[in-house]
Design a protein around this motif. Structure first.
Motif, PDB file in Angstrom:
ATOM      1  N   GLY A 113      38.224  45.522  52.680  1.00 39.18           N
ATOM      2  CA  GLY A 113      39.200  44.670  52.000  1.00 39.18           C
ATOM      3  C   GLY A 113      38.836  44.490  50.540  1.00 39.18           C
ATOM      4  O   GLY A 113      39.714  44.328  49.681  1.00 39.18           O
ATOM      5  N   GLY A 114      37.533  44.508  50.239  1.00 41.98           N
ATOM      6  CA  GLY A 114      37.080  44.473  48.851  1.00 41.98           C
ATOM      7  C   GLY A 114      37.478  45.746  48.126  1.00 41.98           C
ATOM      8  O   GLY A 114      37.825  45.727  46.940  1.00 41.98           O
ATOM      9  N   HIS A 115      37.422  46.862  48.846  1.00 46.57           N
ATOM     10  CA  HIS A 115      37.883  48.137  48.291  1.00 46.57           C
ATOM     11  C   HIS A 115      39.351  48.034  47.908  1.00 46.57           C
ATOM     12  O   HIS A 115      39.763  48.407  46.804  1.00 46.57           O
ATOM     13  CB  HIS A 115      37.675  49.239  49.331  1.00 46.57           C
ATOM     14  N   LEU A 116      40.158  47.468  48.807  1.00 45.14           N
ATOM     15  CA  LEU A 116      41.587  47.342  48.546  1.00 45.14           C
ATOM     16  C   LEU A 116      41.864  46.325  47.445  1.00 45.14           C
ATOM     17  O   LEU A 116      42.753  46.518  46.608  1.00 45.14           O
ATOM     18  CB  LEU A 116      42.318  46.959  49.835  1.00 45.14           C
ATOM     19  N   ALA A 117      41.100  45.226  47.414  1.00 42.34           N
ATOM     20  CA  ALA A 117      41.272  44.214  46.361  1.00 42.34           C
ATOM     21  C   ALA A 117      40.931  44.804  44.993  1.00 42.34           C
ATOM     22  O   ALA A 117      41.618  44.540  44.001  1.00 42.34           O
ATOM     23  CB  ALA A 117      40.395  42.999  46.654  1.00 42.34           C
ATOM     24  N   ALA A 118      39.871  45.607  44.936  1.00 43.05           N
ATOM     25  CA  ALA A 118      39.502  46.255  43.670  1.00 43.05           C
ATOM     26  C   ALA A 118      40.552  47.277  43.264  1.00 43.05           C
ATOM     27  O   ALA A 118      40.880  47.412  42.078  1.00 43.05           O
ATOM     28  CB  ALA A 118      38.133  46.915  43.808  1.00 43.05           C
ATOM     29  N   ALA A 119      41.109  47.994  44.246  1.00 40.99           N
ATOM     30  CA  ALA A 119      42.166  48.964  43.946  1.00 40.99           C
ATOM     31  C   ALA A 119      43.394  48.257  43.389  1.00 40.99           C
ATOM     32  O   ALA A 119      43.995  48.704  42.407  1.00 40.99           O
ATOM     33  CB  ALA A 119      42.530  49.743  45.213  1.00 40.99           C
ATOM     34  N   LEU A 120      43.775  47.136  44.010  1.00 44.51           N
ATOM     35  CA  LEU A 120      44.908  46.349  43.526  1.00 44.51           C
ATOM     36  C   LEU A 120      44.672  45.882  42.096  1.00 44.51           C
ATOM     37  O   LEU A 120      45.587  45.858  41.265  1.00 44.51           O
ATOM     38  CB  LEU A 120      45.125  45.144  44.442  1.00 44.51           C
ATOM     39  N   SER A 121      43.442  45.531  41.787  1.00 48.30           N
ATOM     40  CA  SER A 121      43.094  44.985  40.467  1.00 48.30           C
ATOM     41  C   SER A 121      43.022  46.056  39.386  1.00 48.30           C
ATOM     42  O   SER A 121      43.048  45.733  38.196  1.00 48.30           O
ATOM     43  CB  SER A 121      41.755  44.245  40.550  1.00 48.30           C
ATOM     44  N   ASN A 122      42.918  47.319  39.799  1.00 50.03           N
ATOM     45  CA  ASN A 122      42.761  48.391  38.821  1.00 50.03           C
ATOM     46  C   ASN A 122      43.918  49.386  38.787  1.00 50.03           C
ATOM     47  O   ASN A 122      44.280  49.882  37.726  1.00 50.03           O
ATOM     48  CB  ASN A 122      41.463  49.166  39.095  1.00 50.03           C
ATOM     49  N   LEU A 123      44.492  49.686  39.951  1.00 51.76           N
ATOM     50  CA  LEU A 123      45.477  50.762  40.045  1.00 51.76           C
ATOM     51  C   LEU A 123      46.922  50.279  40.091  1.00 51.76           C
ATOM     52  O   LEU A 123      47.842  51.078  39.969  1.00 51.76           O
ATOM     53  CB  LEU A 123      45.194  51.611  41.295  1.00 51.76           C
ATOM     54  N   SER A 124      47.111  48.990  40.300  1.00 52.37           N
ATOM     55  CA  SER A 124      48.458  48.452  40.461  1.00 52.37           C
ATOM     56  C   SER A 124      49.003  47.902  39.149  1.00 52.37           C
ATOM     57  O   SER A 124      48.250  47.410  38.305  1.00 52.37           O
ATOM     58  CB  SER A 124      48.448  47.349  41.521  1.00 52.37           C
ATOM     59  N   THR A 125      50.318  47.987  39.006  1.00 52.98           N
ATOM     60  CA  THR A 125      50.952  47.352  37.840  1.00 52.98           C
ATOM     61  C   THR A 125      51.099  45.854  38.071  1.00 52.98           C
ATOM     62  O   THR A 125      51.232  45.086  37.120  1.00 52.98           O
ATOM     63  CB  THR A 125      52.344  47.963  37.577  1.00 52.98           C
ATOM     64  N   VAL A 126      51.077  45.435  39.359  1.00 54.79           N
ATOM     65  CA  VAL A 126      51.101  43.997  39.669  1.00 54.79           C
ATOM     66  C   VAL A 126      49.682  43.584  40.039  1.00 54.79           C
ATOM     67  O   VAL A 126      49.248  43.807  41.148  1.00 54.79           O
ATOM     68  CB  VAL A 126      52.041  43.657  40.847  1.00 54.79           C
ATOM     69  N   LYS A 127      49.001  43.013  39.079  1.00 59.09           N
ATOM     70  CA  LYS A 127      47.602  42.656  39.274  1.00 59.09           C
ATOM     71  C   LYS A 127      47.447  41.153  39.511  1.00 59.09           C
ATOM     72  O   LYS A 127      48.222  40.346  39.006  1.00 59.09           O
ATOM     73  CB  LYS A 127      46.776  43.045  38.043  1.00 59.09           C
ATOM     74  N   PRO A 128      46.422  40.776  40.267  1.00 61.17           N
ATOM     75  CA  PRO A 128      46.093  39.350  40.377  1.00 61.17           C
ATOM     76  C   PRO A 128      45.492  38.866  39.072  1.00 61.17           C
ATOM     77  O   PRO A 128      45.074  39.680  38.227  1.00 61.17           O
ATOM     78  CB  PRO A 128      45.063  39.330  41.511  1.00 61.17           C
ATOM     79  N   SER A 129      45.433  37.543  38.889  1.00 54.85           N
ATOM     80  CA  SER A 129      44.818  37.025  37.664  1.00 54.85           C
ATOM     81  C   SER A 129      43.303  36.999  37.782  1.00 54.85           C
ATOM     82  O   SER A 129      42.595  37.061  36.777  1.00 54.85           O
ATOM     83  CB  SER A 129      45.342  35.623  37.351  1.00 54.85           C
ATOM     84  N   LEU A 130      42.801  36.922  39.026  1.00 50.93           N
ATOM     85  CA  LEU A 130      41.356  36.942  39.284  1.00 50.93           C
ATOM     86  C   LEU A 130      41.096  37.800  40.514  1.00 50.93           C
ATOM     87  O   LEU A 130      41.918  37.850  41.435  1.00 50.93           O
ATOM     88  CB  LEU A 130      40.812  35.532  39.527  1.00 50.93           C
ATOM     89  N   CYS A 131      39.928  38.437  40.549  1.00 53.08           N
ATOM     90  CA  CYS A 131      39.547  39.274  41.688  1.00 53.08           C
ATOM     91  C   CYS A 131      38.181  38.832  42.204  1.00 53.08           C
ATOM     92  O   CYS A 131      37.236  38.654  41.425  1.00 53.08           O
ATOM     93  CB  CYS A 131      39.497  40.741  41.265  1.00 53.08           C
ATOM     94  N   ILE A 132      38.090  38.664  43.524  1.00 60.95           N
ATOM     95  CA  ILE A 132      36.830  38.262  44.161  1.00 60.95           C
ATOM     96  C   ILE A 132      36.467  39.315  45.198  1.00 60.95           C
ATOM     97  O   ILE A 132      37.290  39.652  46.061  1.00 60.95           O
ATOM     98  CB  ILE A 132      36.974  36.881  44.834  1.00 60.95           C
ATOM     99  N   LEU A 133      35.270  39.848  45.105  1.00 64.87           N
ATOM    100  CA  LEU A 133      34.849  40.942  45.973  1.00 64.87           C
ATOM    101  C   LEU A 133      33.620  40.537  46.778  1.00 64.87           C
ATOM    102  O   LEU A 133      32.574  40.210  46.204  1.00 64.87           O
ATOM    103  CB  LEU A 133      34.532  42.187  45.140  1.00 64.87           C
ATOM    104  N   GLY A 134      33.742  40.552  48.095  1.00 63.13           N
ATOM    105  CA  GLY A 134      32.631  40.253  48.982  1.00 63.13           C
ATOM    106  C   GLY A 134      32.085  41.527  49.595  1.00 63.13           C
ATOM    107  O   GLY A 134      32.823  42.268  50.264  1.00 63.13           O
ATOM    108  N   TYR A 135      30.818  41.815  49.304  1.00 60.94           N
ATOM    109  CA  TYR A 135      30.133  43.045  49.769  1.00 60.94           C
ATOM    110  C   TYR A 135      31.102  44.234  49.832  1.00 60.94           C
ATOM    111  O   TYR A 135      31.314  44.846  50.877  1.00 60.94           O
ATOM    112  CB  TYR A 135      29.423  42.827  51.106  1.00 60.94           C
ATOM    113  N   PRO A 136      31.699  44.608  48.664  1.00 62.66           N
ATOM    114  CA  PRO A 136      32.791  45.586  48.657  1.00 62.66           C
ATOM    115  C   PRO A 136      32.332  47.038  48.765  1.00 62.66           C
ATOM    116  O   PRO A 136      31.275  47.423  48.275  1.00 62.66           O
ATOM    117  CB  PRO A 136      33.435  45.346  47.292  1.00 62.66           C
ATOM    118  N   ALA A 137      33.153  47.846  49.416  1.00 67.07           N
ATOM    119  CA  ALA A 137      33.022  49.304  49.366  1.00 67.07           C
ATOM    120  C   ALA A 137      33.764  49.757  48.115  1.00 67.07           C
ATOM    121  O   ALA A 137      34.913  49.378  47.908  1.00 67.07           O
ATOM    122  CB  ALA A 137      33.625  49.930  50.613  1.00 67.07           C
ATOM    123  N   ILE A 138      33.121  50.530  47.271  1.00 63.69           N
ATOM    124  CA  ILE A 138      33.695  50.903  45.978  1.00 63.69           C
ATOM    125  C   ILE A 138      33.732  52.419  45.779  1.00 63.69           C
ATOM    126  O   ILE A 138      34.733  52.969  45.330  1.00 63.69           O
ATOM    127  CB  ILE A 138      32.874  50.270  44.825  1.00 63.69           C
TER     128      ILE A 138
END
Length: 321
Positions: A113-138
């Protein structure tokens, strides 16, 4: 509290937990929203990293939600990213009726889920204002382990990546800590604000790390559980109202990194200080002003030289706190 479920393709879904607009809470106004993306290696969505996380954020006064994305025999990185994008758009759609502050939508993801959250924060045109990553796969190497076709996300970081909070453990027995360290390095290289807590002890997948949500005794870790309160504090710090500051009267009192935002200034300063083209050397002085630089190394950059340079420079845009 109101709970609503929105179903996407192949039974992917967004479950939202919304505070009702009670008269007693009228002074609160629009609330932030925290979107939770559980882990599970793209094989399943871990319930330990889903509703318990969302309800803890709800208890802090935020709206929250859980994304259950394409996993298992439906796994697809592309479709999972679409699920995440649809979730953010749905949250924005709900904003007026449910008093959601669309400028304060955070995403938190664990492991895959951290992988997907990081992808959303970098690859999407609709980004969150903050990103929190718990033990993420990157890394791409771990994407291959999860049997998805995804880029190595540390290579996708840009200046538009939202401020990030990352927590993990040195002893993570599933996702090597290298994933976190390389992502943090990428954030630093692109001047993306971040905070990181790398605990020495702790297994992978600790979630809240409390006895109520640990499926085994070793998944309870009082020290690791501090991440939650640290995240809440960090979000509030980042969501404080940003105010425009008055610009310094003297160009010499602007931070050098601010002066370099102007292409004309960059060309002039790089001609005078060609070694600044080396990013590692620029990092040493970029937070300083020309006045401070002159005071620190007068034998190489005296007051008279400083004045001559200032005559050529342009005033940058106003500073924002």
């Amino acid at each position: 509290m109101k709970t609503k479920i929105f179903t996407f393709e192949d039974n992917a879904s967004l479950t939202v937990y919304l505070h009702e607009n009670r008269e007693e809470f009228s002074r609160v106004g629009n609330r932030p929203f925290v979107l939770v993306i559980p882990g599970g290696g793209y094989s399943f969505c871990s319930e330990r990293e889903a509703e318990p996380i969302a309800l803890n954020f709800l208890a802090q006064g935020y709206h929250s939600g859980v994304l259950r994305y394409h996993v298992g025999d439906k796994r697809s990185f592309e479709k999972s990213l679409e699920d995440a994008q649809k979730s953010v758009l749905k949250i924005q759609d709900l904003a007026v009726v449910w008093k959601i502050d669309i400028k304060k939508i955070a995403v938190i993801g664990f492991s895959a889920g951290g992988h997907l959250a990081a992808a959303l924060s970098n690859l999407s045109t609709v980004k969150p204002s903050l990103c929190i990553l718990g033990y993420p796969a990157i890394l791409k190497s771990f994407a291959q382990v999860m049997k998805i076709d995804a880029p190595s996300l540390e290579g996708c970081v840009s200046k538009d990546t939202p401020p990030t909070f990352l927590f993990s453990t040195f002893e993570d027995n599933v996702v090597p800590i290298e994933n976190s360290l390389l992502y943090l390095r990428a954030l630093e290289e692109h001047d993306v604000p971040f905070e990181a807590h790398i605990f020495q002890k702790g297994l992978h997948g600790l979630s809240l790390a409390t006895k109520q949500f640990g499926n085994r005794e070793e998944m309870t870790d009082k020290r690791f559980s501090r991440w939650f309160s640290e995240v809440v504090e960090w979000m509030e710090i980042n969501w404080e109202t940003k105010e425009e500051m008055s610009s310094p009267e003297n160009l010499a009192d602007y931070p050098i990194e601010k002066l370099l935002e102007d292409s004309n200034n960059l060309e002039i300063l790089f001609q005078i200080f060609p070694h600044w083209k080396d990013r590692s050397k620029l990092k040493i002085i970029k937070k300083l002003t020309l006045t401070q630089l002159s005071e620190m190394i007068p034998e190489k950059f005296d007051e008279e030289q400083c004045k001559k340079i200032l005559e050529k420079l342009s005033k940058p845009n106003p500073c924002i706190t």
